[in-house]
Design a protein around this motif. Sequence first.
Motif, PDB file in Angstrom:
ATOM      1  N   ARG A   7       2.864  -1.589   3.533  1.00  0.00           N
ATOM      2  CA  ARG A   7       3.786  -0.428   3.957  1.00  0.00           C
ATOM      3  C   ARG A   7       2.865   0.796   4.108  1.00  0.00           C
ATOM      4  O   ARG A   7       2.978   1.636   5.027  1.00  0.00           O
ATOM      5  CB  ARG A   7       4.538  -0.150   2.833  1.00  0.00           C
ATOM      6  CG  ARG A   7       5.652  -1.405   2.831  1.00  0.00           C
ATOM      7  CD  ARG A   7       6.619  -0.905   1.897  1.00  0.00           C
ATOM      8  NE  ARG A   7       6.639  -0.689   0.563  1.00  0.00           N
ATOM      9  CZ  ARG A   7       6.458  -1.370  -0.521  1.00  0.00           C
ATOM     10  NH1 ARG A   7       6.723  -2.535  -0.548  1.00  0.00           N
ATOM     11  NH2 ARG A   7       6.036  -0.985  -1.712  1.00  0.00           N
ATOM     12  N   TYR A   8       1.598   0.805   3.282  1.00  0.00           N
ATOM     13  CA  TYR A   8       0.942   2.006   3.264  1.00  0.00           C
ATOM     14  C   TYR A   8       0.191   1.943   4.625  1.00  0.00           C
ATOM     15  O   TYR A   8       0.104   3.219   5.181  1.00  0.00           O
ATOM     16  CB  TYR A   8      -0.106   2.044   2.335  1.00  0.00           C
ATOM     17  CG  TYR A   8      -1.267   3.115   2.406  1.00  0.00           C
ATOM     18  CD1 TYR A   8      -1.041   4.399   1.868  1.00  0.00           C
ATOM     19  CD2 TYR A   8      -2.631   2.852   2.998  1.00  0.00           C
ATOM     20  CE1 TYR A   8      -1.712   5.521   2.094  1.00  0.00           C
ATOM     21  CE2 TYR A   8      -3.632   3.963   3.055  1.00  0.00           C
ATOM     22  CZ  TYR A   8      -2.879   5.392   2.697  1.00  0.00           C
ATOM     23  OH  TYR A   8      -4.010   6.102   2.818  1.00  0.00           O
ATOM     24  N   VAL A   9      -0.447   1.067   5.197  1.00  0.00           N
ATOM     25  CA  VAL A   9      -0.881   1.013   6.469  1.00  0.00           C
ATOM     26  C   VAL A   9       0.082   1.393   7.609  1.00  0.00           C
ATOM     27  O   VAL A   9      -0.362   2.291   8.427  1.00  0.00           O
ATOM     28  CB  VAL A   9      -1.531  -0.335   6.936  1.00  0.00           C
ATOM     29  CG1 VAL A   9      -2.189  -0.491   8.361  1.00  0.00           C
ATOM     30  CG2 VAL A   9      -2.708  -0.739   5.916  1.00  0.00           C
ATOM     31  N   VAL A  10       1.280   1.051   7.638  1.00  0.00           N
ATOM     32  CA  VAL A  10       2.201   1.383   8.638  1.00  0.00           C
ATOM     33  C   VAL A  10       2.507   2.799   8.504  1.00  0.00           C
ATOM     34  O   VAL A  10       2.432   3.655   9.621  1.00  0.00           O
ATOM     35  CB  VAL A  10       3.468   0.532   8.527  1.00  0.00           C
ATOM     36  CG1 VAL A  10       4.637   1.140   9.425  1.00  0.00           C
ATOM     37  CG2 VAL A  10       3.073  -1.069   8.954  1.00  0.00           C
ATOM     38  N   VAL A  11       2.629   3.235   7.399  1.00  0.00           N
ATOM     39  CA  VAL A  11       3.236   4.685   7.208  1.00  0.00           C
ATOM     40  C   VAL A  11       1.862   5.608   7.471  1.00  0.00           C
ATOM     41  O   VAL A  11       2.055   6.617   8.130  1.00  0.00           O
ATOM     42  CB  VAL A  11       3.638   4.929   5.877  1.00  0.00           C
ATOM     43  CG1 VAL A  11       3.795   6.443   5.454  1.00  0.00           C
ATOM     44  CG2 VAL A  11       5.254   4.358   5.462  1.00  0.00           C
ATOM     45  N   LEU A  49       7.063  12.221   2.863  1.00  0.00           N
ATOM     46  CA  LEU A  49       8.512  11.790   2.862  1.00  0.00           C
ATOM     47  C   LEU A  49       8.506  10.228   3.173  1.00  0.00           C
ATOM     48  O   LEU A  49       8.954   9.440   2.413  1.00  0.00           O
ATOM     49  CB  LEU A  49       9.333  12.468   3.956  1.00  0.00           C
ATOM     50  CG  LEU A  49       9.802  13.667   3.799  1.00  0.00           C
ATOM     51  CD1 LEU A  49      10.377  14.407   5.102  1.00  0.00           C
ATOM     52  CD2 LEU A  49      10.563  14.157   2.473  1.00  0.00           C
ATOM     53  N   MET A  50       7.587   9.656   4.130  1.00  0.00           N
ATOM     54  CA  MET A  50       7.387   8.351   4.292  1.00  0.00           C
ATOM     55  C   MET A  50       6.891   7.492   3.295  1.00  0.00           C
ATOM     56  O   MET A  50       7.408   6.465   2.788  1.00  0.00           O
ATOM     57  CB  MET A  50       6.917   8.037   5.647  1.00  0.00           C
ATOM     58  CG  MET A  50       7.561   8.403   6.831  1.00  0.00           C
ATOM     59  SD  MET A  50       6.918   7.958   8.439  1.00  0.00           S
ATOM     60  CE  MET A  50       5.288   9.105   8.677  1.00  0.00           C
ATOM     61  N   HIS A  51       5.767   8.114   2.522  1.00  0.00           N
ATOM     62  CA  HIS A  51       5.193   7.396   1.512  1.00  0.00           C
ATOM     63  C   HIS A  51       6.199   7.502   0.385  1.00  0.00           C
ATOM     64  O   HIS A  51       6.195   6.318  -0.356  1.00  0.00           O
ATOM     65  CB  HIS A  51       3.864   8.187   0.928  1.00  0.00           C
ATOM     66  CG  HIS A  51       2.850   7.854   1.807  1.00  0.00           C
ATOM     67  ND1 HIS A  51       2.481   6.421   2.278  1.00  0.00           N
ATOM     68  CD2 HIS A  51       1.909   8.740   2.768  1.00  0.00           C
ATOM     69  CE1 HIS A  51       1.233   6.419   3.300  1.00  0.00           C
ATOM     70  NE2 HIS A  51       1.117   7.766   3.407  1.00  0.00           N
ATOM     71  N   PHE A  56       5.834   3.710  -1.148  1.00  0.00           N
ATOM     72  CA  PHE A  56       5.554   3.908  -2.978  1.00  0.00           C
ATOM     73  C   PHE A  56       7.203   3.515  -3.138  1.00  0.00           C
ATOM     74  O   PHE A  56       7.307   3.560  -4.623  1.00  0.00           O
ATOM     75  CB  PHE A  56       5.054   4.919  -3.501  1.00  0.00           C
ATOM     76  CG  PHE A  56       3.592   4.764  -2.943  1.00  0.00           C
ATOM     77  CD1 PHE A  56       2.653   3.890  -3.065  1.00  0.00           C
ATOM     78  CD2 PHE A  56       3.354   5.647  -2.115  1.00  0.00           C
ATOM     79  CE1 PHE A  56       1.307   3.723  -2.746  1.00  0.00           C
ATOM     80  CE2 PHE A  56       1.772   5.621  -1.438  1.00  0.00           C
ATOM     81  CZ  PHE A  56       0.831   4.820  -1.935  1.00  0.00           C
ATOM     82  N   LYS A  57       8.269   3.515  -2.245  1.00  0.00           N
ATOM     83  CA  LYS A  57       9.842   3.455  -2.768  1.00  0.00           C
ATOM     84  C   LYS A  57      10.155   4.025  -4.168  1.00  0.00           C
ATOM     85  O   LYS A  57      10.358   3.324  -5.025  1.00  0.00           O
ATOM     86  CB  LYS A  57      10.073   1.869  -2.678  1.00  0.00           C
ATOM     87  CG  LYS A  57       9.893   1.051  -1.456  1.00  0.00           C
ATOM     88  CD  LYS A  57      10.549  -0.192  -1.419  1.00  0.00           C
ATOM     89  CE  LYS A  57      10.333  -0.657   0.262  1.00  0.00           C
ATOM     90  NZ  LYS A  57      11.130  -1.775   0.479  1.00  0.00           N
ATOM     91  N   PHE A 125       2.112   9.134  -6.414  1.00  0.00           N
ATOM     92  CA  PHE A 125       3.332   8.055  -6.399  1.00  0.00           C
ATOM     93  C   PHE A 125       3.161   7.096  -7.532  1.00  0.00           C
ATOM     94  O   PHE A 125       4.145   6.072  -7.403  1.00  0.00           O
ATOM     95  CB  PHE A 125       3.464   7.785  -5.009  1.00  0.00           C
ATOM     96  CG  PHE A 125       3.841   8.678  -4.165  1.00  0.00           C
ATOM     97  CD1 PHE A 125       4.937   9.380  -4.001  1.00  0.00           C
ATOM     98  CD2 PHE A 125       2.650   8.987  -3.103  1.00  0.00           C
ATOM     99  CE1 PHE A 125       4.939  10.553  -2.918  1.00  0.00           C
ATOM    100  CE2 PHE A 125       2.873   9.913  -2.013  1.00  0.00           C
ATOM    101  CZ  PHE A 125       4.233  10.694  -2.125  1.00  0.00           C
ATOM    102  N   ARG A 126       2.828   7.294  -8.501  1.00  0.00           N
ATOM    103  CA  ARG A 126       2.581   6.471  -9.840  1.00  0.00           C
ATOM    104  C   ARG A 126       4.173   6.490 -10.318  1.00  0.00           C
ATOM    105  O   ARG A 126       4.568   7.462 -10.884  1.00  0.00           O
ATOM    106  CB  ARG A 126       1.437   6.776 -10.552  1.00  0.00           C
ATOM    107  CG  ARG A 126       1.356   5.830 -11.796  1.00  0.00           C
ATOM    108  CD  ARG A 126       0.075   6.256 -12.777  1.00  0.00           C
ATOM    109  NE  ARG A 126      -0.052   5.241 -13.720  1.00  0.00           N
ATOM    110  CZ  ARG A 126      -1.291   4.808 -13.684  1.00  0.00           C
ATOM    111  NH1 ARG A 126      -2.402   5.279 -13.050  1.00  0.00           N
ATOM    112  NH2 ARG A 126      -1.571   3.863 -14.691  1.00  0.00           N
ATOM    113  N   PRO A 127       4.520   5.054 -10.749  1.00  0.00           N
ATOM    114  CA  PRO A 127       5.910   5.158 -11.344  1.00  0.00           C
ATOM    115  C   PRO A 127       5.791   5.883 -12.826  1.00  0.00           C
ATOM    116  O   PRO A 127       4.743   5.832 -13.293  1.00  0.00           O
ATOM    117  CB  PRO A 127       5.980   3.601 -11.687  1.00  0.00           C
ATOM    118  CG  PRO A 127       5.219   2.812 -10.577  1.00  0.00           C
ATOM    119  CD  PRO A 127       4.055   3.954 -10.392  1.00  0.00           C
ATOM    120  N   LYS A 128       7.007   6.433 -13.134  1.00  0.00           N
ATOM    121  CA  LYS A 128       6.982   7.362 -14.273  1.00  0.00           C
ATOM    122  C   LYS A 128       6.496   6.788 -15.671  1.00  0.00           C
ATOM    123  O   LYS A 128       5.764   7.211 -16.482  1.00  0.00           O
ATOM    124  CB  LYS A 128       8.298   7.783 -14.352  1.00  0.00           C
ATOM    125  CG  LYS A 128       8.529   9.014 -15.586  1.00  0.00           C
ATOM    126  CD  LYS A 128       9.925   9.585 -15.613  1.00  0.00           C
ATOM    127  CE  LYS A 128      10.142  10.664 -16.493  1.00  0.00           C
ATOM    128  NZ  LYS A 128      11.651  11.082 -16.545  1.00  0.00           N
TER     129      LYS A 128
END
Length: 132
Positions: A7-11, A49-51, A56-57, A125-128
Motif C-alpha cells: 500500500r505504501y509503494v502504491v500511495v 491523506l492517502m497515507h 496506514f489505515k 502514523f504509528r497506532p496510538k
Amino acid sequence: MIPMWLRYVVVMGLSWLIDFVTFALASYFFGIPLSQALARGVGAVAGFLMHKFGTFKDTAPAAHRVNTTSQIWKYAVLWLFGWAVSTALILGLMQWLLLDKLVAKFIAELSLVPINYFLMRRFIFRPKEHQL
C-alpha cells in the motif's frame, strides 16, 4: 488483505507522480527550490491523506485514533526535511554530474523512499497504543 508495504509503494507512487508532474511544470517558470517546494507541497497534501487513510489505515474508533493535528505537524517536519534534502540532492546532481533536472529529481526522490517509510511508520502514523 494488501500488505502495508505494498500500500505504501502504491500511495508513494501516486504522490510521487503528482509531485513530479507539478515539478516538471513549475520548473519551466520558477527556479529549482521554489519548483521543488510547490511540487512537494502539492504531493504532501495528497500523500498525507492517502497515507493516513490508505497506507496506514487510520480507521480506528475516535478514542483509539492518533490526533490528526499532531500527525499534520509531524508530517510537516518530515516535508521540510524531505524538501531540504531533495532540493540539495537535485542541485548537486545537476551541478556535479550535469544531470537533467528531471533525472536529478527522480534520483533524489527515490533515495528518500526508505527513509520516509520508516519515519512515517514509526513516528507519524504509528497506532496510538504503540506511541513512544
